[in-house]
Write a protein that holds these residues in place. Structure first.
Motif, PDB file in Angstrom:
ATOM      1  N   HIS A  27       0.833  -1.202   0.000  1.00  0.00           N
ATOM      2  CA  HIS A  27       0.000   0.000   0.000  1.00  0.00           C
ATOM      3  C   HIS A  27       0.866   1.250   0.000  1.00  0.00           C
ATOM      4  O   HIS A  27       2.101   1.162  -0.085  1.00  0.00           O
ATOM      5  CB  HIS A  27      -0.951  -0.018   1.206  1.00  0.00           C
ATOM      6  N   LYS A  28       0.232   2.407   0.119  1.00  0.00           N
ATOM      7  CA  LYS A  28       0.970   3.668  -0.007  1.00  0.00           C
ATOM      8  C   LYS A  28       1.089   4.408   1.326  1.00  0.00           C
ATOM      9  O   LYS A  28       1.207   5.620   1.359  1.00  0.00           O
ATOM     10  CB  LYS A  28       0.300   4.545  -1.069  1.00  0.00           C
ATOM     11  N   GLY A  29       1.066   3.622   2.402  1.00  0.00           N
ATOM     12  CA  GLY A  29       1.333   4.214   3.708  1.00  0.00           C
ATOM     13  C   GLY A  29       0.111   4.597   4.503  1.00  0.00           C
ATOM     14  O   GLY A  29       0.208   4.987   5.664  1.00  0.00           O
ATOM     15  N   ASN A  30      -1.066   4.488   3.891  1.00  0.00           N
ATOM     16  CA  ASN A  30      -2.299   4.846   4.583  1.00  0.00           C
ATOM     17  C   ASN A  30      -3.320   3.732   4.363  1.00  0.00           C
ATOM     18  O   ASN A  30      -3.652   3.414   3.222  1.00  0.00           O
ATOM     19  CB  ASN A  30      -2.832   6.182   4.048  1.00  0.00           C
ATOM     20  N   LEU A  31      -3.821   3.172   5.454  1.00  0.00           N
ATOM     21  CA  LEU A  31      -4.746   2.040   5.355  1.00  0.00           C
ATOM     22  C   LEU A  31      -6.188   2.423   5.693  1.00  0.00           C
ATOM     23  O   LEU A  31      -7.038   1.555   5.875  1.00  0.00           O
ATOM     24  CB  LEU A  31      -4.294   0.913   6.280  1.00  0.00           C
ATOM     25  N   ASP A  32      -6.481   3.705   5.743  1.00  0.00           N
ATOM     26  CA  ASP A  32      -7.840   4.150   6.069  1.00  0.00           C
ATOM     27  C   ASP A  32      -8.869   3.608   5.091  1.00  0.00           C
ATOM     28  O   ASP A  32     -10.030   3.388   5.450  1.00  0.00           O
ATOM     29  CB  ASP A  32      -7.910   5.681   6.087  1.00  0.00           C
ATOM     30  N   PHE A  33      -8.438   3.388   3.847  1.00  0.00           N
ATOM     31  CA  PHE A  33      -9.368   2.919   2.818  1.00  0.00           C
ATOM     32  C   PHE A  33      -9.959   1.545   3.145  1.00  0.00           C
ATOM     33  O   PHE A  33     -11.010   1.175   2.623  1.00  0.00           O
ATOM     34  CB  PHE A  33      -8.678   2.870   1.453  1.00  0.00           C
ATOM     35  N   ASN A  43      -5.013   2.326  -4.178  1.00  0.00           N
ATOM     36  CA  ASN A  43      -4.628   2.312  -2.771  1.00  0.00           C
ATOM     37  C   ASN A  43      -3.591   1.232  -2.467  1.00  0.00           C
ATOM     38  O   ASN A  43      -2.818   1.353  -1.509  1.00  0.00           O
ATOM     39  CB  ASN A  43      -5.854   2.080  -1.889  1.00  0.00           C
ATOM     40  N   THR A  63       5.948  -0.683   3.367  1.00  0.00           N
ATOM     41  CA  THR A  63       4.508  -0.414   3.395  1.00  0.00           C
ATOM     42  C   THR A  63       3.732  -1.622   2.863  1.00  0.00           C
ATOM     43  O   THR A  63       3.293  -1.649   1.718  1.00  0.00           O
ATOM     44  CB  THR A  63       4.167   0.824   2.558  1.00  0.00           C
TER      45      THR A  63
END
Length: 305
Positions: A107-113, A160, A178
């Motif tokens: 991923h690109k460092g953000n797992l909020d999705f 994502n 990541t």
């Protein structure tokens, strides 16, 4: 006789790593080797999903032909890419000790999705179906190419994340920080294993390569590929399978999903190590008898359109 063994391989970084690994093991046993790299159809045609290419053997066919024509003596493959039925005259010579079987999400460092809407990339029907089963609101887009190409495409697009086999990235030191393990995702049959094939009538190469065989991995991949073959999935259906050995016991898990991930058939078996030979076949028949047969018919009909 101590002829130079010509090792056929795809020309991607990962495939070459695998070929060089086999070459070193053979060299250490006293066998001289030469690596012959070729480009497969699956590496050339990147603008179509794999299932539109007739899939079975798309990554292995070129090397099969080279072996049959006598241009190479053996070929090294990621075992999950190899059709369950080998061409006439070609046989499995060795399965090397298995690496990591897990799928990972890069991923690109953000797992909020993960808690909302997301776009995930994969060229695998198996990964797509399992992802949609767990995250039905997400969009899954097609991703083709070798691991280097796919990693670059992830970087270049607004996705994502993308799903990869951990083993492939680990082998060529391409696994980023990541990532998360997808331990809930059942891997492809034989994922993480490398197989060497040879010509059936080439006694010298078969005897040499047989010295590289890892029995436990051979048993586990036999069960998983038998499960796949009995379901008649090839690579064109969302089928996962994993066998593990603990002392004298084998634990097997197999799954079959609908293309959209809404339907799931799962089976788990624990048997004695002595009973492994037809375990995959029996498990697949149980799945087929409990709704899997109707689902496979739907999948085949859908993919043939």
């Amino acid at each position: 006789m101590n002829k130079t063994i010509r090792i056929g391989t795809r020309d991607s970084e990962l495939a070459l790593w695998q070929a060089h690994t086999v070459a070193k093991k053979l060299n250490d046993l006293g066998y001289p080797t030469e690596i012959v790299a070729v480009k497969s159809t699956g590496d050339i045609i990147l603008d179509k999903p794999l299932y539109e290419l007739g899939i079975t053997g798309i990554f292995t066919k070129t090397l099969d032909i080279a072996m049959i024509k006598g241009e190479v003596d053996i070929a090294v493959h990621s075992m999950k890419d190899v059709p369950t039925a080998l061409p006439t005259g070609i046989v499995q010579a060795a399965v090397l000790e298995r690496a990591n079987t897990v799928d990972i999400l890069v991923h690109k460092g953000n797992l909020d999705f993960l808690n909302g809407n997301g776009i995930i990339a994969t060229g695998s029907l198996r990964r797509k179906a399992q992802w949609l089963h767990k995250y039905p609101t997400h969009e899954v887009v097609d991703l083709r190419g070798n691991v280097n190409t796919r990693m670059q495409k992830l970087h270049d697009n607004n996705w994502n994340g993308a799903v990869f086999a951990a083993a492939g990235l680990e082998r060529i030191n391409l696994k980023p920080d990541t990532y998360i393990d997808l331990d809930w995702m059942t891997p492809a049959p034989a994922q993480g294993a490398m197989v060497v094939v040879a010509m059936e009538n080439d006694t010298f190469c078969r005897e040499a390569v047989a010295k590289l065989n890892h029995t436990e991995t051979e048993i586990c991949t036999h069960i998983e590929r038998q499960f796949l073959r009995e379901l008649e999935g090839g690579c064109t259906a969302p089928i996962g399978a994993l066998s593990t050995v603990t002392e004298n016991t084998i634990t097997f898990k197999g799954v079959l999903f609908s293309l959209d991930g809404t339907e799931k058939h799962e089976i788990e078996k624990v048997v004695s190590l002595d009973d492994y030979r037809d375990l995959g076949q029996k498990a697949a028949r149980e799945v087929l008898d409990n709704g899997g047969s109707a689902l496979m018919a739907v999948i085949k009909k859908t993919l043939q359109k």
